[in-house]
Motif scaffolding. Structure first.
Motif, PDB file in Angstrom:
ATOM      1  N   ALA A  35     -73.470  33.946 108.298  1.00 54.20           N
ATOM      2  CA  ALA A  35     -73.291  33.618 106.880  1.00 54.20           C
ATOM      3  C   ALA A  35     -72.038  32.799 106.611  1.00 54.20           C
ATOM      4  N   GLY A  36     -71.325  32.408 107.637  1.00 54.78           N
ATOM      5  CA  GLY A  36     -70.179  31.534 107.444  1.00 54.78           C
ATOM      6  C   GLY A  36     -68.844  32.243 107.388  1.00 54.78           C
ATOM      7  N   GLY A  37     -68.833  33.527 107.607  1.00 54.95           N
ATOM      8  CA  GLY A  37     -67.591  34.276 107.567  1.00 54.95           C
ATOM      9  C   GLY A  37     -66.847  34.216 108.881  1.00 54.95           C
ATOM     10  N   ASP A  67     -69.404  38.168 111.800  1.00 58.35           N
ATOM     11  CA  ASP A  67     -70.587  38.853 111.305  1.00 58.35           C
ATOM     12  C   ASP A  67     -70.902  39.980 112.273  1.00 58.35           C
ATOM     13  N   ALA A 109     -69.999  36.084 103.792  1.00 55.75           N
ATOM     14  CA  ALA A 109     -69.094  34.942 103.929  1.00 55.75           C
ATOM     15  C   ALA A 109     -67.661  35.320 104.306  1.00 55.75           C
ATOM     16  N   SER A 110     -67.404  36.571 104.677  1.00 57.00           N
ATOM     17  CA  SER A 110     -66.058  36.970 105.072  1.00 57.00           C
ATOM     18  C   SER A 110     -66.127  37.756 106.383  1.00 57.00           C
ATOM     19  N   SER A 163     -66.988  40.887 102.652  1.00 58.96           N
ATOM     20  CA  SER A 163     -67.872  39.883 102.056  1.00 58.96           C
ATOM     21  C   SER A 163     -68.362  40.321 100.680  1.00 58.96           C
TER      22      SER A 163
END
Length: 166
Positions: free
Chosen positions: A14-16, A19, A41-42, A65
């Motif tokens: 998810a871009g964090g 994950d 995202a975190s 996130s």
């Protein structure tokens, strides 16, 4: 991005920063039955898993996130720096059946899952003075970090937040 996924509920990160993931191997351990990312995202960490009698995988952990995939949540948003989370994956790993945040305004983490006929039990630690409580044995935070046990009651194979009677 080269983590092996198969039949994934979440096929891409998810871009964090990190994950979590869940994976099931075949009985010989030679191939994936399914493998999926779990995150937003975190920062996301999976710290506990349990398999119920229907074959659904339950995953718990902690996340920073704000966009962890939610489905039928008891708590629909991240309330603090880190919140605990609980996710139920379908027996084939291909979908999230339900998921929820669990926490208050500070840091909270789930560290263990237990499954019984009456519910799903999640244990962890909290630093949140406003951690969500129902019929608590201890009604207030008494240290920097306190332990917690939360019971999610079973109905229709899923889970819902219910109190633990002391």
């Amino acid at each position: 991005r080269d983590f092996p996924v198969a039949g994934a509920a979440q096929p891409l990160p998810a871009g964090g920063t990190t994950d979590g993931f869940a994976a099931k191997l075949n009985p010989a351990g030679s191939s994936l039955v399914y493998s999926t990312y779990l995150g937003g995202a975190s920062v996301d960490h999976c710290t506990a898993i349990a398999l119920d009698l229907a074959g659904a995988l339950w995953v718990a952990g902690y996340t920073a996130s704000a966009n962890l995939p939610m489905k039928a949540p008891a708590q629909g948003s991240n309330a603090g720096l880190y919140d605990a989370f609980l996710v139920q994956l379908a027996s084939n790993g291909g979908s999230i059946e339900q998921s929820t945040y669990l926490g208050g305004s500070a840091s909270d983490s789930a560290n263990a899952i237990g499954i019984a006929s009456g519910g799903i039990y999640v244990a962890g630690q909290t630093g949140s003075a406003n951690f969500p409580l129902r019929e608590p044995v201890q009604a207030s935070l008494s240290g920097m970090l306190d332990g917690f046990i939360t019971r999610f009651g079973r109905d229709g194979g899923g889970a819902r937040f219910v109190p633990i009677t002391p």
